[in-house]
Write an enzyme that holds these catalytic residues in place. Structure first.
Site, PDB file in Angstrom:
ATOM      1  N   GLU A 156       0.863  -1.184   0.000  1.00 20.05           N
ATOM      2  CA  GLU A 156       0.000   0.000   0.000  1.00 20.05           C
ATOM      3  C   GLU A 156       0.900   1.235   0.000  1.00 20.05           C
ATOM      4  O   GLU A 156       1.779   1.349   0.851  1.00 20.05           O
ATOM      5  CB  GLU A 156      -0.887  -0.001   1.243  1.00 20.05           C
ATOM      6  CG  GLU A 156      -1.816  -1.201   1.339  1.00 20.05           C
ATOM      7  CD  GLU A 156      -2.521  -1.260   2.688  1.00 20.05           C
ATOM      8  OE1 GLU A 156      -3.008  -0.201   3.139  1.00 20.05           O
ATOM      9  OE2 GLU A 156      -2.556  -2.340   3.294  1.00 20.05           O
ATOM     10  N   ARG A 200       4.430 -12.665   9.441  1.00 17.07           N
ATOM     11  CA  ARG A 200       5.110 -11.392   9.278  1.00 17.07           C
ATOM     12  C   ARG A 200       6.452 -11.474   9.997  1.00 17.07           C
ATOM     13  O   ARG A 200       6.635 -12.288  10.908  1.00 17.07           O
ATOM     14  CB  ARG A 200       4.280 -10.246   9.838  1.00 17.07           C
ATOM     15  CG  ARG A 200       4.006 -10.333  11.330  1.00 17.07           C
ATOM     16  CD  ARG A 200       3.155  -9.165  11.802  1.00 17.07           C
ATOM     17  NE  ARG A 200       3.847  -7.905  11.651  1.00 17.07           N
ATOM     18  CZ  ARG A 200       3.262  -6.712  11.796  1.00 17.07           C
ATOM     19  NH1 ARG A 200       1.963  -6.648  12.059  1.00 17.07           N
ATOM     20  NH2 ARG A 200       3.950  -5.611  11.660  1.00 17.07           N
ATOM     21  N   LYS A 215       2.931   0.279  10.384  1.00 15.03           N
ATOM     22  CA  LYS A 215       3.029   1.516   9.601  1.00 15.03           C
ATOM     23  C   LYS A 215       2.421   2.695  10.351  1.00 15.03           C
ATOM     24  O   LYS A 215       2.888   3.815  10.224  1.00 15.03           O
ATOM     25  CB  LYS A 215       2.336   1.336   8.245  1.00 15.03           C
ATOM     26  CG  LYS A 215       3.215   0.697   7.184  1.00 15.03           C
ATOM     27  CD  LYS A 215       2.564   0.835   5.818  1.00 15.03           C
ATOM     28  CE  LYS A 215       3.441   0.242   4.739  1.00 15.03           C
ATOM     29  NZ  LYS A 215       2.819   0.356   3.402  1.00 15.03           N
TER      30      LYS A 215
END
Length: 770
Positions: free
Chosen positions: A260, A474, A484
């Protein structure tokens, strides 16, 4: 095809009896491998579980179900821990530490340890040959890697024995004589190393992509969707659909890396790139770089440019760059088809009402509205005729399911400030994967095993091709944050100096710090494609790979961070000698390119920390009356000390040097000298970076900002460097002898060089810390 499975019912009944809640039990039996493992553990628990800790049994089984505890050694450790805790409350952190939860041991690590042990015991093994106790060797390996795979370790030990000794002979099977015999030289070992290859399991482990099936094998059941009416949907491709897909793709593996553009990429994305791009490259396929641009309010052109640049820097080449928005019309058409097939409806519930109805497992009042009515309202939504928040398109799934991911998820909403119609995050990925991807690789954060149900349900009801999905964990690294949202907060609020601050685990920050992309990829490959989402990788493991890379490629130079002046009284002032210093520790005398010149005069500077007024046996620095060796130069002996008015602060040292080099002091110091009397030395700025957060996992703290390390950045404005560094360029990396590895920062100017410390020389991971 929807069927009822008796085996699944038996497993479900067993899992409910041991204390799992119904939703967890149903999700577990959807995975055949986990079901088999858990069933085996249940039988072991039945015979070995400590009776005084029955109350904790469901907790242990939860760890087994989630694959946090997956080896016999971990289960035994859990039994031991629970036996001591008994029925008391136990601390989760202590339990996980005792059972090795989150500790991943790669085959490379085990292989290295096996090689080290065999090198250490080589003479003994050659003498005893196959009478050597393999159990003792294996025990030494597992002592270092308690949570490693003992089966793989045994295979590696056996393979190493064969490599060293060759075929077992009849003499190896003879019982040794009880009488003392004169030792003979070891029998000559036939040179069979070139013909020998390690056992197949090691090759499979060393190539992480072997876990993925071939495209033509994508006909197996992906997941089972359990409905509240007792029916089960087994999601898989038909042979006809698979053949059609293979014809379109040419049988290639197609993957996608879907960032993103709302921030900078971090080291977790390096793992995603390694898997996404690496698999496609290894299989001769293609990987798309697909921007997930479904939230324009948080996206910037800066982030898009950065992502493309970093992907290239990491060594990957996208087959094609696409955007989610490229497929908006196709996705809209699929949404219309979903309504026509009776699997979606326009809903008018508020977010609060949706939440309440989900909690009560109740259908929306608009769930059974006519298809024609939903089609008209959905068109009105697209044309902006309905206000924001007044309608959503929801998928008609199963509101009474035990899986909350089947609670009529929202596919579209109205967002007037951005677009008339906006895809909900996540569902778009399902549509796009169905249209253009063969293999979908998701992190556990994006799609978990329980999310598989809604994902494959959607593809099934639309009659679309079903990609192979692999959920991998992850990447979590200690002493930092990877979210983020948190990264954006500390960047925008200037807790750090931008997205590329060298203290951050962003790839831009690591690059600015001097970390190479090859070191990052080696680190990612070393930890493997793990699936345990609670694993926390220690920072020193990354630093190990950084040192391994820089040790080969970073030339050595002399720099003094905190200069202390030393005047050599028996060397004429103004005389300068040009001495040879090694760029590399193993430099050959005839290789002139492996050396550089350093001036030596009667005024040199050493590190202030390398001098003490009082000497001690374990101290190798300079002290009054003591000698040290100046690296590449001469021994010097301290003859006098000039103190400040406070009679404590050392201003200057007087010393004599030994031009004959007959004295052999133990201590060796780095230094920098004046090139001429009173001349300015090359002054540089050095920035020392430490861990950004004090705690290993600051993200779990309520006040995580309070955990920021105030000493994570220390600036030294007046360090002295040898003249050879004068023309260093931005990005050049060096080893400052005895100090660490440093790289030239982008803040450097023609007037002043700025160096960032990449990593210290001390290695806690490679020297037993693994």
């Amino acid at each position: 095809m929807v069927v009822k499975d008796e085996t699944s019912d038996k497993s479900l009944d067993l899992f409910l009896k041991i204390g799992l809640d119904e939703r967890t039990a149903r999700n577990t039996i959807a995975n055949n491998k986990v079901t088999a493992n858990l069933t085996a553990v249940i039988h072991e628990v039945a015979t070995k579980y400590p009776a005084n800790a029955i109350v904790h049994r469901p907790k242990l089984l939860e760890y087994v179900v989630s694959s946090k505890i997956k080896s016999p050694a971990q289960v035994e450790a859990a039994f031991s821990f629970l036996s001591n805790v008994a029925s008391d409350n136990f601390k989760q952190s202590e339990f996980e530490e005792a059972c090795g939860v989150g500790v991943e041991v790669s085959v490379q690590e085990i292989t290295q340890t096996v090689n080290e042990i065999f090198e250490e015991k080589k003479a003994e093994i050659l003498e005893r040959r196959y009478r050597t106790s393999v159990g003792e060797l294996l025990g030494s390996v597992m002592k270092k890697h308690r949570w490693g795979d003992a089966k793989i370790a045994k295979q590696l030990v056996d393979a190493k024995m064969y490599e060293l000794l060759g075929e077992r002979t009849s003499a190896d099977d003879e019982k040794p004589s009880k009488k003392k015999e004169k030792k003979e030289k070891p029998a000559k070992v036939e040179n069979k190393v070139a013909e020998f290859t390690l056992a197949p399991p090691s090759e499979e482990e060393l190539n992480p992509f072997l876990i993925f099936p071939a495209p033509e094998d994508n006909i197996k059941v992906h997941t089972e969707v359990f409905f509240s009416n007792g029916s089960v949907l087994r999601c898989c491709n038909s042979r006809e659909m698979l053949d059609k897909h293979l014809k379109v793709t040419g049988g290639r593996v197609l993957t996608r890396f879907p960032p993103e553009p709302n921030g900078y990429l971090h080291i977790g994305h390096a793992k995603a790139m390694f898997v996404d791009f690496g698999l496609a490259k290894e299989r001769g396929g293609w990987c798309y770089l697909r921007y997930d641009d479904t939230n324009p309010e948080a996206e910037k052109k800066e982030y898009i440019n950065h992502i493309e640049e970093i992907v290239q820097w990491m060594g990957w080449e996208p087959f094609k760059i696409t955007y989610t928005s490229d497929y908006f019309q196709e996705l809209y058409d699929l949404a219309v088809e979903l309504i026509r097939r009776g699997h979606a409806y326009v809903d008018h519930q508020t977010p609060e009402e949706i939440k309440e109805y989900r909690e009560k497992k109740m259908n929306s009042p608009w769930r059974d509205r006519p298809i024609s009515e939903s089609l008209k309202l959905f068109d009105d939504m697209k044309r902006g005729l309905i206000e924001e928040g007044k309608a959503t398109l929801r998928m008609k799934q199963d509101m009474q399911s035990d899986n909350f991911n089947m609670y009529d998820l929202i596919a579209y909403r109205i967002k007037a400030s951005v677009l008339l119609l906006t895809l909900m995050q996540g569902i778009n990925g399902a549509f796009i994967q169905a249209m253009i991807m063969l293999t979908a690789l998701w992190t556990l954060l994006r799609i978990s095993p329980i999310q598989r149900a809604s994902y494959y349900w959607l593809l099934h009801v639309l009659g679309l091709y079903q990609p192979y999905v692999w959920e991998y964990s992850r990447l979590n690294v200690t002493n930092t944050v990877m979210s983020k949202r948190k990264l954006n907060y500390i960047v925008t609020n200037k807790y750090v100096d931008g997205w590329d601050d060298p203290r951050l685990m962003t790839l831009a920050g690591l690059r600015r710090r001097g970390v190479t992309s090859t070191a990052i990829n080696a680190f990612v490959r070393g930890i493997g494609i793990t699936r345990s989402d609670c694993s926390m990788i220690r920072l020193d493991r990354l630093e190990y790979h950084i040192r391994e890379e820089l040790n080969k490629n970073a030339p050595r130079v002399l720099v003094v961070l905190h200069p202390l002046k030393v005047v050599i009284t028996n060397l004429e002032a103004g005389s300068v000698m040009d001495l040879d210093a090694k760029k590399w520790p193993d430099a050959q005398e005839d290789d002139k390119s492996a050396f550089y010149k350093v001036p030596f005069s009667n005024v040199v500077y050493i590190e202030r920390s390398d001098f003490r007024m009082k000497d001690s046996k374990d101290y190798y620095g300079l002290a009054p009356g003591k000698s040290v060796l100046l690296r590449y130069a001469f021994p010097i002996k301290c003859t006098d000390v000039i103190l400040a008015d406070d009679n404590e602060t050392v201003l200057e040292i007087r010393a004599e040097y030994d031009p004959s080099k007959n004295s052999k002091p133990k201590g060796v110091l780095h230094w920098v000298a004046e090139t001429s009397p009173g001349a300015d030395l090359l002054k540089v700025e050095v920035r020392l970076f430490e861990k950004l957060f004090n705690s290993e996992n600051p993200a779990e703290l309520d006040n995580w900002l309070a955990d920021l390390n105030p000493d994570s950045k220390v600036v030294i404005p007046g360090a002295y460097a040898v003249p050879a560094l004068r023309n260093a360029a931005v990005g050049n990396t060096f080893q400052f002898e005895r100090l660490g590895y440093f790289t030239v920062d982008k803040d450097s100017t023609a007037e002043k060089l700025v160096f960032n410390r990449t990593v210290t020389l001390k290695d806690t991971y490679g020297k037993g810390g693994k």
